[in-house]
Scaffold this motif. Structure first.
Motif, PDB file in Angstrom:
ATOM      1  N   ILE A  31       0.811  -1.211   0.000  1.00  0.00           N
ATOM      2  CA  ILE A  31       0.000   0.000   0.000  1.00  0.00           C
ATOM      3  C   ILE A  31       0.849   1.268   0.000  1.00  0.00           C
ATOM      4  CG2 ILE A  31      -1.754   1.319   1.266  1.00  0.00           C
ATOM      5  CD1 ILE A  31      -2.678  -1.329   2.502  1.00  0.00           C
ATOM      6  N   ALA A  32       0.498   2.183  -0.877  1.00  0.00           N
ATOM      7  CA  ALA A  32       0.979   3.563  -0.815  1.00  0.00           C
ATOM      8  C   ALA A  32      -0.248   4.455  -0.931  1.00  0.00           C
ATOM      9  CB  ALA A  32       1.960   3.854  -1.945  1.00  0.00           C
ATOM     10  N   VAL A  33      -0.212   5.621  -0.311  1.00  0.00           N
ATOM     11  CA  VAL A  33      -1.381   6.496  -0.277  1.00  0.00           C
ATOM     12  C   VAL A  33      -1.122   7.760  -1.081  1.00  0.00           C
ATOM     13  CG1 VAL A  33      -2.958   7.815   1.191  1.00  0.00           C
ATOM     14  CG2 VAL A  33      -2.085   5.605   1.976  1.00  0.00           C
ATOM     15  N   GLY A  34      -2.079   8.118  -1.943  1.00  0.00           N
ATOM     16  CA  GLY A  34      -2.016   9.354  -2.706  1.00  0.00           C
ATOM     17  C   GLY A  34      -3.215  10.236  -2.391  1.00  0.00           C
ATOM     18  N   ASP A  35      -3.445  11.252  -3.230  1.00  0.00           N
ATOM     19  CA  ASP A  35      -4.566  12.166  -2.989  1.00  0.00           C
ATOM     20  C   ASP A  35      -5.421  12.370  -4.238  1.00  0.00           C
ATOM     21  OD1 ASP A  35      -3.027  13.788  -4.598  1.00  0.00           O
ATOM     22  OD2 ASP A  35      -2.663  15.325  -3.085  1.00  0.00           O
ATOM     23  N   PHE A  36      -5.450  11.362  -5.110  1.00  0.00           N
ATOM     24  CA  PHE A  36      -6.238  11.368  -6.347  1.00  0.00           C
ATOM     25  C   PHE A  36      -5.624  12.239  -7.439  1.00  0.00           C
ATOM     26  CE2 PHE A  36     -10.378  10.364  -3.850  1.00  0.00           C
ATOM     27  CZ  PHE A  36     -10.125   9.016  -3.933  1.00  0.00           C
ATOM     28  N   THR A  37      -4.429  12.806  -7.248  1.00  0.00           N
ATOM     29  CA  THR A  37      -3.799  13.640  -8.272  1.00  0.00           C
ATOM     30  C   THR A  37      -2.705  12.866  -8.994  1.00  0.00           C
ATOM     31  OG1 THR A  37      -2.118  14.514  -6.768  1.00  0.00           O
ATOM     32  CG2 THR A  37      -4.221  15.700  -6.884  1.00  0.00           C
ATOM     33  N   ARG A  38      -2.325  13.363 -10.181  1.00  0.00           N
ATOM     34  CA  ARG A  38      -1.232  12.750 -10.925  1.00  0.00           C
ATOM     35  C   ARG A  38       0.071  12.771 -10.126  1.00  0.00           C
ATOM     36  NH1 ARG A  38      -2.562  12.262 -16.433  1.00  0.00           N
ATOM     37  NH2 ARG A  38      -4.301  13.572 -17.102  1.00  0.00           N
ATOM     38  N   GLU A  39       0.350  13.908  -9.499  1.00  0.00           N
ATOM     39  CA  GLU A  39       1.616  14.047  -8.773  1.00  0.00           C
ATOM     40  C   GLU A  39       1.735  13.004  -7.672  1.00  0.00           C
ATOM     41  OE1 GLU A  39       0.512  17.688 -10.847  1.00  0.00           O
ATOM     42  OE2 GLU A  39      -0.566  16.469  -9.350  1.00  0.00           O
ATOM     43  N   SER A  40       0.663  12.811  -6.923  1.00  0.00           N
ATOM     44  CA  SER A  40       0.715  11.824  -5.847  1.00  0.00           C
ATOM     45  C   SER A  40       0.793  10.410  -6.408  1.00  0.00           C
ATOM     46  CB  SER A  40      -0.509  11.960  -4.940  1.00  0.00           C
ATOM     47  OG  SER A  40      -1.694  11.506  -5.574  1.00  0.00           O
ATOM     48  N   GLY A  41       0.173  10.183  -7.578  1.00  0.00           N
ATOM     49  CA  GLY A  41       0.258   8.864  -8.201  1.00  0.00           C
ATOM     50  C   GLY A  41       1.667   8.518  -8.620  1.00  0.00           C
ATOM     51  N   ALA A  42       2.386   9.515  -9.177  1.00  0.00           N
ATOM     52  CA  ALA A  42       3.784   9.278  -9.577  1.00  0.00           C
ATOM     53  C   ALA A  42       4.654   9.010  -8.361  1.00  0.00           C
ATOM     54  CB  ALA A  42       4.293  10.490 -10.349  1.00  0.00           C
ATOM     55  N   GLU A  43       4.478   9.805  -7.315  1.00  0.00           N
ATOM     56  CA  GLU A  43       5.280   9.622  -6.102  1.00  0.00           C
ATOM     57  C   GLU A  43       5.003   8.261  -5.469  1.00  0.00           C
ATOM     58  OE1 GLU A  43       5.827  11.607  -1.659  1.00  0.00           O
ATOM     59  OE2 GLU A  43       4.686  12.672  -3.208  1.00  0.00           O
ATOM     60  N   ALA A  44       3.739   7.873  -5.402  1.00  0.00           N
ATOM     61  CA  ALA A  44       3.386   6.590  -4.802  1.00  0.00           C
ATOM     62  C   ALA A  44       3.939   5.427  -5.618  1.00  0.00           C
ATOM     63  CB  ALA A  44       1.866   6.475  -4.679  1.00  0.00           C
ATOM     64  N   THR A  45       3.928   5.543  -6.940  1.00  0.00           N
ATOM     65  CA  THR A  45       4.467   4.472  -7.780  1.00  0.00           C
ATOM     66  C   THR A  45       5.964   4.312  -7.564  1.00  0.00           C
ATOM     67  OG1 THR A  45       2.772   4.945  -9.448  1.00  0.00           O
ATOM     68  CG2 THR A  45       4.638   3.604 -10.138  1.00  0.00           C
ATOM     69  N   ARG A  46       6.662   5.427  -7.467  1.00  0.00           N
ATOM     70  CA  ARG A  46       8.106   5.349  -7.190  1.00  0.00           C
ATOM     71  C   ARG A  46       8.359   4.691  -5.840  1.00  0.00           C
ATOM     72  NH1 ARG A  46       8.071  10.428 -10.045  1.00  0.00           N
ATOM     73  NH2 ARG A  46       7.677  11.586  -8.094  1.00  0.00           N
ATOM     74  N   ARG A  47       7.533   5.008  -4.856  1.00  0.00           N
ATOM     75  CA  ARG A  47       7.707   4.418  -3.533  1.00  0.00           C
ATOM     76  C   ARG A  47       7.446   2.915  -3.580  1.00  0.00           C
ATOM     77  NH1 ARG A  47       5.066   7.930  -1.236  1.00  0.00           N
ATOM     78  NH2 ARG A  47       3.039   6.981  -0.805  1.00  0.00           N
ATOM     79  N   LEU A  48       6.411   2.500  -4.293  1.00  0.00           N
ATOM     80  CA  LEU A  48       6.108   1.079  -4.406  1.00  0.00           C
ATOM     81  C   LEU A  48       7.224   0.329  -5.132  1.00  0.00           C
ATOM     82  CD1 LEU A  48       2.297   1.301  -5.291  1.00  0.00           C
ATOM     83  CD2 LEU A  48       3.273   0.314  -3.203  1.00  0.00           C
ATOM     84  N   LEU A  49       7.758   0.928  -6.184  1.00  0.00           N
ATOM     85  CA  LEU A  49       8.860   0.282  -6.906  1.00  0.00           C
ATOM     86  C   LEU A  49      10.072   0.110  -6.011  1.00  0.00           C
ATOM     87  CD1 LEU A  49       8.610   2.094 -10.358  1.00  0.00           C
ATOM     88  CD2 LEU A  49       8.310  -0.363  -9.959  1.00  0.00           C
TER      89      LEU A  49
END
Length: 335
Positions: A221-239
């Motif tokens: 699990i990574a948590v974002g805020d429904f925005t593109r920016e948070s999605g990119a950051e969360a994906t990097r964290r998951l990777l």
């Protein structure tokens, strides 16, 4: 050169062959006037181009014929490329146009904005209030409802707020998405969850957790805020934390869009290495590379249903406390 005078109430009365008081009752929406007389007055109004005095009408009827749509978001979110907000506005506008009502759009993304909305709505400047995108246990919907102001929310309000709402089956939609990934052979399924102060974020994370638990799979699990920016950051964290993940469920299409790009930048192929699924089915979901598998929610219909419920409530009718709309998994090439 003279300016043509606006038609008066007296002129309408003379044309219709009725008294001035009768015309006043008809244009102010009274139901005590016989139908043939109402038709005659309305015909005279149309022929003369008479425009009622809205201020006077409000004093007589205690109605403003206006509905407020409150969005507790910053303007940069409401007017971004997140098509959820325009979809809600479109649905609300369609219903209000049919009902001959006016829309007042109000943003409450800051404490000052929130106070301004509270002053305006408690001042009875509108006949009812629609709330979209509620964060946390916002007390304003409950406050307005206790004052007798009709209120309907998009999404179940958090906390003990007994106001009607329209929502979608978040858990069912996410469950269908995760089960599809499992049936496709994915075993390291991560999620980019939405904000946990919103019912959509909470319910979509619950759906993910229940689905992976039922399959005996771990939570990533990574948590974002429904925005593109948070999605990119969360994906990097998951990777970084889970380099062996083979699927990502993102709780919004914008976060899923960012995941597609971030995975590509990291050298991961979609869907060969990592499958990606979003939620919302915004218009651009079909045009990403590859096209995005997503959970469709009927965004415009949410706005329409909210407005219908509010208009019924404002008319003194009894309405359902909750309307739940279905979701649908849309399969495309990303998963």
């Amino acid at each position: 050169m003279t300016t043509a005078q606006r038609p008066t109430l007296e002129a309408v009365a003379a044309r219709a062959g009725v008294s001035r008081a009768t015309v006043s009752r008809v244009v102010n929406g009274s139901t005590t006037v016989a139908e043939p007389i109402r038709e005659a007055v309305n015909r005279a109004v149309a022929e003369l181009g008479y425009v009622p005095n809205l201020a006077a009408r409000s004093l007589v009827t205690q109605r403003t014929d206006s509905i407020a749509l409150v969005m507790p978001e910053a303007a940069t979110r409401v007017f971004s490329d997140d098509q959820v907000f325009p979809g809600i506005i479109r649905g609300v506008s369609q219903e209000l146009e049919t009902a001959d009502k006016q829309l007042v759009l109000m943003l409450a993304g800051s404490p000052a904005g929130h106070h301004r909305v509270e002053r305006f709505t408690t001042g009875r400047h509108v006949d009812g209030v629609l709330f979209a995108s509620l964060h946390g246990a916002d007390p304003l919907p409950g406050t307005l409802a206790r004052l007798g102001i009709p209120v309907v929310c998009s999404g179940r309000p958090l906390g003990d707020v007994p106001v009607p709402y329209v929502d979608v089956d978040h858990v069912g939609g996410v469950t269908a998405a995760v089960r599809h990934l499992i049936d496709s052979g994915r075993r390291r399924i991560a999620t980019i969850a939405g904000p946990q102060d919103m019912v959509a974020g909470i319910e979509r994370l619950r759906g993910y957790r229940e689905a992976v638990a039922a399959a005996g799979l771990p939570e990533l699990i990574a948590v974002g805020d429904f925005t593109r920016e948070s999605g990119a950051e969360a994906t990097r964290r998951l990777l970084s934390e889970h380099p062996d993940m083979d699927a990502v469920f993102a709780a919004s299409d914008l976060m899923a869009h960012a995941a597609l790009r971030t995975l590509r930048e990291a050298g991961r192929r979609v869907p060969e290495d990592v499958a990606v699924v979003g939620f919302d089915d915004i218009e651009t979901a079909a045009y990403t590379e590859p096209p995005l598998t997503t959970v469709r929610q009927p965004i415009v219909e949410i706005g329409r249903q909210m407005t219908r419920q509010l208009l019924r409530l404002a008319a003194g009718e009894t309405i359902e406390q909750a309307i739940m709309l279905p979701t649908e998994l849309i399969l495309r090439e990303s998963a």
